[in-house]
Design an enzyme around this catalytic site. Structure first.
Site, PDB file in Angstrom:
ATOM      1  N   ARG A 224      -2.723   1.437   0.858  1.00 12.27           N
ATOM      2  CA  ARG A 224      -1.337   1.313   1.308  1.00 12.27           C
ATOM      3  C   ARG A 224      -1.014   2.302   2.422  1.00 12.27           C
ATOM      4  O   ARG A 224      -0.276   1.978   3.351  1.00 12.27           O
ATOM      5  CB  ARG A 224      -0.386   1.472   0.115  1.00 12.27           C
ATOM      6  CG  ARG A 224      -0.378   0.234  -0.762  1.00 12.27           C
ATOM      7  CD  ARG A 224       0.388   0.392  -2.055  1.00 12.27           C
ATOM      8  NE  ARG A 224       0.422  -0.891  -2.754  1.00 12.27           N
ATOM      9  CZ  ARG A 224       0.880  -1.065  -3.986  1.00 12.27           C
ATOM     10  NH1 ARG A 224       1.364  -0.033  -4.664  1.00 12.27           N
ATOM     11  NH2 ARG A 224       0.871  -2.259  -4.548  1.00 12.27           N
TER      12      ARG A 224
ATOM     13  N   TYR B  34       0.030  -7.824   2.888  1.00 13.44           N
ATOM     14  CA  TYR B  34      -1.050  -7.465   1.949  1.00 13.44           C
ATOM     15  C   TYR B  34      -0.928  -6.039   1.435  1.00 13.44           C
ATOM     16  O   TYR B  34      -0.120  -5.262   1.914  1.00 13.44           O
ATOM     17  CB  TYR B  34      -2.430  -7.777   2.490  1.00 13.44           C
ATOM     18  CG  TYR B  34      -2.947  -7.126   3.740  1.00 13.44           C
ATOM     19  CD1 TYR B  34      -2.363  -6.021   4.337  1.00 13.44           C
ATOM     20  CD2 TYR B  34      -4.105  -7.647   4.337  1.00 13.44           C
ATOM     21  CE1 TYR B  34      -2.891  -5.451   5.465  1.00 13.44           C
ATOM     22  CE2 TYR B  34      -4.647  -7.085   5.477  1.00 13.44           C
ATOM     23  CZ  TYR B  34      -4.042  -5.982   6.035  1.00 13.44           C
ATOM     24  OH  TYR B  34      -4.577  -5.428   7.163  1.00 13.44           O
ATOM     25  N   GLU B  35      -1.713  -5.748   0.397  1.00 17.72           N
ATOM     26  CA  GLU B  35      -1.624  -4.504  -0.371  1.00 17.72           C
ATOM     27  C   GLU B  35      -0.239  -4.312  -0.987  1.00 17.72           C
ATOM     28  O   GLU B  35       0.269  -3.202  -1.105  1.00 17.72           O
ATOM     29  CB  GLU B  35      -1.990  -3.286   0.491  1.00 17.72           C
ATOM     30  CG  GLU B  35      -3.327  -3.376   1.173  1.00 17.72           C
ATOM     31  CD  GLU B  35      -4.461  -3.722   0.245  1.00 17.72           C
ATOM     32  OE1 GLU B  35      -4.350  -3.461  -0.973  1.00 17.72           O
ATOM     33  OE2 GLU B  35      -5.478  -4.266   0.725  1.00 17.72           O
ATOM     34  N   GLY B  36       0.375  -5.406  -1.387  1.00 20.91           N
ATOM     35  CA  GLY B  36       1.710  -5.381  -1.967  1.00 20.91           C
ATOM     36  C   GLY B  36       2.746  -5.673  -0.913  1.00 20.91           C
ATOM     37  O   GLY B  36       3.013  -4.841  -0.036  1.00 20.91           O
TER      38      GLY B  36
ATOM     39  N   GLN C 163       7.001  -3.193  -2.387  1.00 23.48           N
ATOM     40  CA  GLN C 163       7.019  -1.753  -2.107  1.00 23.48           C
ATOM     41  C   GLN C 163       8.416  -1.176  -2.349  1.00 23.48           C
ATOM     42  O   GLN C 163       8.558  -0.084  -2.913  1.00 23.48           O
ATOM     43  CB  GLN C 163       6.606  -1.495  -0.654  1.00 23.48           C
ATOM     44  CG  GLN C 163       5.235  -1.998  -0.269  1.00 23.48           C
ATOM     45  CD  GLN C 163       4.126  -1.396  -1.093  1.00 23.48           C
ATOM     46  OE1 GLN C 163       4.161  -0.218  -1.441  1.00 23.48           O
ATOM     47  NE2 GLN C 163       3.140  -2.209  -1.439  1.00 23.48           N
TER      48      GLN C 163
END
Length: 591
Positions: A294, A434-436, A441
């Protein structure tokens, strides 16, 4: 072809005049003298500008191809990957015990920015490997680290993270991939994963997948998930490659951008894997990788905007269009360059002030990670945990916005492919997802991070800003332009947090409906803090006799951010304090 100029001077400014790395008490930091880091950054910049950047358009145009079960990367990628490996760039901040160079993480982030700016899709192959390395390094057994890490540090073998499945993205409790225990201690992994970046390619001998799956006895939801090491090729006891594992690429995703990276559908058909970390505790091990990822994605967000800005700036200086309203700036020519027009300057200043503030934030975040790891500093660990969703969400949202603004400077030329501006926009777009995804977030920030450890870390953030402002209150050169605006923005952030405390318990929707605004409010405050710190450093250099235009430019850019961008905190606060009523009023059928 788009240009790219490595920002060595600005990186050095943040590392040494703002963060003062070589004066740090952290192990290994006394070696980070300006001459040393400059040599490292110059070498990384040369590789980025001369080798990686020219491949960016090639990767975008050619993409990856799946042929007879083998993924082929674009022309030139493999030779470039070999150069990156031979230069030791994949091992820069890795553990020397496994072939790494042992440099601080912050130096890896500084070089990483240039690699991303030059060719984001290409850099993802080594970036994901670093994340997988970190997870194994933190949670693996001694035997696992001995077996997997040396080849991953060198990127002879690359790594991935396998979370998402066709029916579930963020809600990992719904995943269906199964892990069946075997008598020899291994597991047979069966299931399908999608959106797997760098899932397969022709640049490394092996690909080491970290796969989330459910083993028997784990129960429902995320508490039953375990993490497994599942290689493309099995590895013999002597370290040589053995037979092909039962893992294959089902398809390549057809994407909006990052065409040079192989985003794969991965099929596991009884593939042999080994448990990483504790059984049914896979989320804890995976989050070691995800938190690093992240921060890396936040870096991608602003790094993608760097070449977009550089190309927009070059075009604005060169393109003749109209006349300055105050009189011809180029009287000998048929028109004035675009950069004379106030709205073009506004756009360029938006981009410049964001990029330089974001760079400082990413490097400060990396320095906090170094402090948490090298000094076992729990306060630094808590601070970077709080800031991670801000860095990821805010820097990618705004970074994408900046690529669009850069494209806009070129007008119609920005929309056609010949100028390369659309690629910056298309590549940057994935960082918000991506990555949440960034909405997640924001929920993580408000729903988890604010209350973490009894609110200790957000209170420490407020106290840090308060102490900084108090220390600089007598700095007459900066008080009005930097310190006072930062105080006001910090008060807006505190008011928003207080609103959540007062209303969130009674009606959680009041907090969650304002979470996205809160993430952006927090982001503006952090960039305001970074600009204030940079202003202090720049003013100190000027007071010490620096005649370098760099420092005056830095102050002027910071003033722009504090006056034109930081006041957005009041808008975000007003939205937050409006509560959930207007957000939740309509029934689903009324949309």
């Amino acid at each position: 072809m788009p240009i790219y100029e490595p920002p060595i001077r600005d990186l050095q400014f943040v590392l040494h005049e703002v963060l003062k790395l070589s004066q740090s008490d952290l192990p290994g930091h006394d070696d980070l003298e300006p001459d040393f880091t400059e040599a490292v950054l110059e070498a990384a910049g040369k590789l980025s500008a001369e080798v990686l950047a020219p491949l960016n358009i090639i990767g975008d145009q050619q993409g990856c191809v799946l042929e007879n079960g083998v993924v082929r990367t674009p022309e030139g990628f493999r030779a470039a990957f070999d150069q990156v490996k031979e230069g030791g760039w994949t091992a820069l901040d890795c553990d020397p015990e496994y072939g790494g160079q042992g440099m601080p993480y912050v130096l890896g982030v500084a070089t990483g920015e240039m690699f991303v700016s030059a060719n984001m899709a290409f850099n993802m192959y080594q970036g994901l490997t670093h994340g997988a390395y970190s997870a194994i390094h933190a949670h693996g057994t001694d035997e696992q680290k001995r077996r997997w890490l040396p080849k991953m540090v060198s990127c002879d073998w690359t790594g991935t993270m396998n979370l998402t499945e066709p029916h579930c993205g963020t809600d990992l409790g719904l995943l269906r991939t199964k892990a069946e225990p075997q008598d020899d201690g291994s597991y047979l992994i069966t299931g399908q994963k999608i959106f797997i970046s760098a899932g397969d390619h022709d640049m490394a001998e092996n690909v080491v997948h970290l796969v989330l799956a459910k083993a028997p006895g784990g129960g429902e939801g995320t508490k039953g998930i375990s993490l497994f090491i599942v290689p493309k090729f099995l590895v013999n006891e002597d370290g040589s490659l053995g037979e092909r594992n039962a893992v294959s690429v089902g398809a390549l995703e057809h994407k909006m951008g990052i065409h040079g990276n192989a985003t794969c559908v991965m099929n596991y058909d009884g593939a042999r894997g080994w448990l990483l970390g504790d059984l049914h505790k896979g989320m804890r091990a995976m989050f070691t990788m995800m938190n690093e990822a992240r921060l890396g994605v936040g870096l991608q967000g602003y790094a993608a905007a760097v070449p977009a800005y550089q190309n927009a700036l070059a075009y604005a200086k060169d393109r003749l269009q109209g006349r300055a309203v105050t009189g011809a700036a180029n009287p000998q020519g048929p028109a004035d360059p675009l950069i004379v027009h106030p709205d073009i300057r506004r756009s360029l200043m938006d981009q410049k002030s964001f990029i330089e503030g974001a760079r400082a934030l990413a490097l400060w975040g990396a320095h906090l990670i170094d402090r948490s790891h090298l000094a076992q500093d729990s306060d630094a660990e808590g601070m970077i945990s709080l800031l991670t969703p801000v860095i990821k969400g805010f820097l990618t949202d705004r970074g994408f916005d900046m690529t669009v603004q850069a494209q806009q400077v070129l007008g119609g030329h920005g929309y056609v492919e010949e100028w390369g501006m659309s690629q910056f926009v298309r590549d940057a777009r994935i960082t918000m997802i991506y990555e949440g995804a960034n909405g997640v977030q924001a929920l993580d920030l408000v729903g988890r991070k604010l209350a973490q450890d009894g609110g200790k870390h957000v209170m420490a953030f407020f106290e840090m800003i308060k102490s900084f402002c108090k220390e600089q209150s007598t700095n007459e050169a900066l008080a009005q332009d930097f310190i006072d605006p930062l105080k006001a923005a910090s008060k807006d952030l505190q008011s928003a947090a207080m609103f959540f405390m007062e209303r969130g318990m009674k009606n959680p929707n009041d907090a969650l409906s304002g979470s996205y605004d809160f993430m952006h409010l927090f982001g503006h405050v952090t960039l305001g803090y970074m600009w204030a710190r940079m202003a202090v450093a720049a003013q100190a250099a000027i007071d010490a006799g620096s005649a370098e235009p760099f420092h005056k430019t830095k102050l002027a850019t910071g003033r722009y951010y504090m006056r034109r961008q930081l006041p957005m905190t009041a808008t975000h606060l007003a939205r937050i304090q409006s509560g959930a009523a207007t957000v939740m009023e309509l029934e689903a059928e009324a949309f």
